[in-house]
Design an enzyme around this catalytic site. Structure first.
Site, PDB file in Angstrom:
ATOM      1  N   CYS A  44      -5.475  11.608  -5.043  1.00 13.85           N
ATOM      2  CA  CYS A  44      -4.238  11.939  -4.805  1.00 13.85           C
ATOM      3  C   CYS A  44      -3.210  11.542  -6.179  1.00 13.85           C
ATOM      4  O   CYS A  44      -1.736  12.135  -6.547  1.00 13.85           O
ATOM      5  CB  CYS A  44      -3.327  10.575  -4.060  1.00 13.85           C
ATOM      6  SG  CYS A  44      -4.305  10.856  -2.240  1.00 13.85           S
ATOM      7  N   ASP A  71      11.641  -3.655  10.432  1.00 13.95           N
ATOM      8  CA  ASP A  71      10.580  -2.961   9.096  1.00 13.95           C
ATOM      9  C   ASP A  71       9.099  -2.572  10.515  1.00 13.95           C
ATOM     10  O   ASP A  71       7.928  -3.078  11.345  1.00 13.95           O
ATOM     11  CB  ASP A  71       9.164  -4.117   8.919  1.00 13.95           C
ATOM     12  CG  ASP A  71       8.826  -4.000   7.237  1.00 13.95           C
ATOM     13  OD1 ASP A  71       8.626  -2.252   7.202  1.00 13.95           O
ATOM     14  OD2 ASP A  71       7.972  -4.763   6.605  1.00 13.95           O
ATOM     15  N   TYR A  89       1.004  -0.998  -0.266  1.00 16.69           N
ATOM     16  CA  TYR A  89      -0.080   0.132  -0.143  1.00 16.69           C
ATOM     17  C   TYR A  89       1.065   1.682  -0.261  1.00 16.69           C
ATOM     18  O   TYR A  89       0.622   2.351   0.711  1.00 16.69           O
ATOM     19  CB  TYR A  89      -1.055   0.227   1.121  1.00 16.69           C
ATOM     20  CG  TYR A  89      -1.804   1.094   1.024  1.00 16.69           C
ATOM     21  CD1 TYR A  89      -2.511   1.532   0.105  1.00 16.69           C
ATOM     22  CD2 TYR A  89      -2.711   0.729   2.444  1.00 16.69           C
ATOM     23  CE1 TYR A  89      -3.867   2.232   0.382  1.00 16.69           C
ATOM     24  CE2 TYR A  89      -3.618   1.967   2.397  1.00 16.69           C
ATOM     25  CZ  TYR A  89      -4.390   2.560   1.342  1.00 16.69           C
ATOM     26  OH  TYR A  89      -5.687   3.552   1.431  1.00 16.69           O
ATOM     27  N   GLY A 121       2.361  -7.043   5.103  1.00 14.35           N
ATOM     28  CA  GLY A 121       3.875  -7.691   5.595  1.00 14.35           C
ATOM     29  C   GLY A 121       4.203  -7.759   4.178  1.00 14.35           C
ATOM     30  O   GLY A 121       5.132  -8.942   3.911  1.00 14.35           O
TER      31      GLY A 121
END
Length: 385
Positions: free
Chosen positions: A357, A174, A138, A180
């Site tokens: 965006c 991370d 994402y 993930g």
């Protein structure tokens, strides 16, 4: 995707509010009730006064309410931003209120850290699985040699791994691991051990499923609460720094320094602002990313300079335009599969968010940076591209 309305835009009287809007649009290439894809088709007489009084919040909410339609919102947004309407869309009281709030309160404190997870990332894994590609990234893909969303996201993950010079057996932290994506890629393809932190319960649940069988530990934890010192060979943060907040930038870099071993590397992947103003778009802040704020180059440089050394800085902001439009295409194509769980206002909210965006990145109003840091103990760093 065009409106499914079967009526024509209403004939509106030449009110003062309409005349002001028409003057603002003059020269932008965006017209009212025109025939071009970027033109705005009005369906409610109060849309003009709503936009003039509430700025971008009113514009976005009016679209969610079906008060106006546009075939190509991304192109509309790009043209309006290039025309200089981005700054004029925020009134002084709105800017002052945000500055007062962010000045007196830490909007991204530990106590508030989980708000964005609950409001946005926990909305529903089923929706995000249909909007994103199989990597569940994402964040911006890397389209230099890619012609599909999936290829661009794999290329982005691999670019980050190459910049970090990952080797089997390394321990990697991370920060903001999402579903993930990086953890699965780095552990599966490069043989490293990964600890992933997220503030979203839904992300943590799916990330654990996706990384099952790999040396990956996904934790529902704020980065400020992560214990340890000099315990990671590499650290990565992809698409999370936008939620840190200017009052916490130095705390963030101090945390990275504390966890990074002497010869380690840290990669920061973040959207960037062209200016150092402390402000946020009110519609995005209310409906998409509560308490989010975009860092400027100066913010990052100042907050990191006493903790880490900048080794490399790459900008591929235009690639986010392609990424967002690919997400929008996926969203439109698969919406019918999840429509029974959401409402029409949610559909319009996501379409508006992704389109606006995309236009912001296309106009170069926003940037996407990958920055590599070290603790200054390395003899040399050569960044791959």
């Amino acid at each position: 995707m065009t409106s499914d309305r079967r009526i024509s835009p209403i004939a509106l009287p030449a009110t003062r509010a309409r005349r002001v809007v028409e003057q603002l649009l003059e020269g932008s290439g965006v017209a009212l009730n025109g025939s071009a894809p970027q033109d705005i088709h009005v369906y409610h007489p109060d849309v003009f006064s709503r936009v003039l009084h509430q700025g971008t919040l009113g514009l976005g909410e009016a679209y969610m309410d079906g008060w106006w339609e546009c075939e190509s919102i991304d192109d509309m947004a790009c043209r309006l931003l290039r025309h200089g309407l981005g700054e004029r869309a925020h009134n002084r009281s709105e800017r002052l209120m945000y500055r007062l709030q962010s000045g007196f309160f830490n909007l991204q404190s530990r106590a508030r850290a989980y708000i964005v997870g609950e409001a946005h990332y926990d909305l529903g894994n089923d929706l995000f699985q249909r909007m994103l590609d199989p990597t569940m990234c994402y964040s911006c893909g890397y389209w230099k040699q890619a012609d599909t969303l999936h290829a661009a996201q794999v290329a982005k993950l691999e670019l980050a791994c190459r910049k970090l010079d990952l080797r089997p057996g390394m321990r990697v932290l991370d920060i903001g691991c999402g579903w993930g994506s990086f953890a699965e890629h780095a552990a599966g393809r490069h043989g490293v051990e990964v600890v992933g932190l997220t503030i979203s319960r839904e992300q943590a649940r799916l990330a654990r499923q996706r990384c099952e069988g790999l040396p990956v530990d996904i934790r529902l934890e704020d980065y400020r609460d992560h214990a340890g010192r000099n315990d990671y060979d590499r650290i990565v943060s992809i698409g999370m720094f936008e939620h840190v907040g200017h009052r916490n930038y130095e705390t963030f870099f101090h945390s990275v320094e504390r966890h990074l071993e002497e010869d380690g590397l840290f990669l920061l992947h973040t959207i960037g602002s062209n200016t150092s103003d402390i402000s946020a778009d009110p519609w995005i802040n209310k409906y998409i990313f509560p308490n989010g704020i975009l860092p400027s180059a100066m913010h990052i440089a100042r907050a990191s300079e006493s903790h880490l050394l900048i080794e490399d800085w790459q900008n591929f902001g235009p690639d986010y335009d392609h990424t967002l439009m690919a997400w929008l295409a996926n969203f439109d194509a698969h919406w019918h599969e999840v429509a029974h769980r959401y409402n029409e206002r949610t559909r319009r909210m996501f379409r508006y968010y992704l389109s606006v965006c995309a236009g912001a990145f296309r106009s170069r109003d926003l940037q996407l940076w990958q920055i590599v840091f070290s603790r200054g103990r390395r003899m040399r760093y050569d960044a791959p591209r």
